[in-house]
Design an enzyme around this catalytic site. Sequence first.
Site, short mmCIF file in Angstrom:
data_model
loop_
_atom_site.label_atom_id
_atom_site.label_comp_id
_atom_site.label_asym_id
_atom_site.label_seq_id
_atom_site.Cartn_x
_atom_site.Cartn_y
_atom_site.Cartn_z
N ASP A 1 -4.50 2.81 3.15
CA ASP A 1 -3.49 3.67 2.55
C ASP A 1 -2.13 3.27 3.12
OD1 ASP A 1 -3.34 6.29 0.82
OD2 ASP A 1 -1.84 6.48 2.42
N THR A 2 -1.11 3.34 2.29
CA THR A 2 0.25 2.99 2.71
C THR A 2 1.21 4.08 2.28
OG1 THR A 2 -0.20 0.61 2.50
CG2 THR A 2 2.11 1.27 2.51
#
Length: 198
Positions: A79-80
């Site tokens: 996830d970013t």
Amino acid sequence: MLLHEKLRPYRLLLASQSPRRRELLRGCGLPYSLAPAYSCDEVYPDKLAAEEVPGYLSQLKSDAYPWQLEPSDILMTADTVVVFDGRVLGKPRDRDEAFAMLRRLSGHRHTVVSGVTFRTAAHRRTFSAQSDVWFRPLSDEEIAYYLDNHRPYDKAGSYGIQEWIGYAAIERIDGSFYNVMGLPIQRVYTELEKFIDL
């Protein structure tokens, strides 16, 4: 022995629909299989520090994987987020929200944080990587041009560094360029090697 050779007894499963993450794994020479799409309610505690959110969400995505892992499987989730002024800027809901995000980032520094989780049937490892990004001031006309021509509504912070805005607006990066694209691939490479050497 190179990492792609060490991976031969394993099946690296990428649980991500991001074409950029697929491109980065391919570019690094890491063989992988794309995991089937599944749903995950990406909710995190309100009191969680913004920089800790991607690691938390990558673990959440890993735990939500609905199929049993085989002994040779390595599940990879990621996830970013963009962090600005202590707050998480995720994917925009619409053009208006994307416009507002880019206006906030204009002329300022922000931080891109990615969290990655590797999991087998027996072990799990999560790590995070950060990159600081400086935007020059952007006019409303430039923001509108970018949104209308690139439609970055599937991207944290409403932009993709590999697109027009990365060429025309980003003055400096402190950290991994590829992390800003959505996967800190050098860290993925070294952390994955350590993980399978356990």
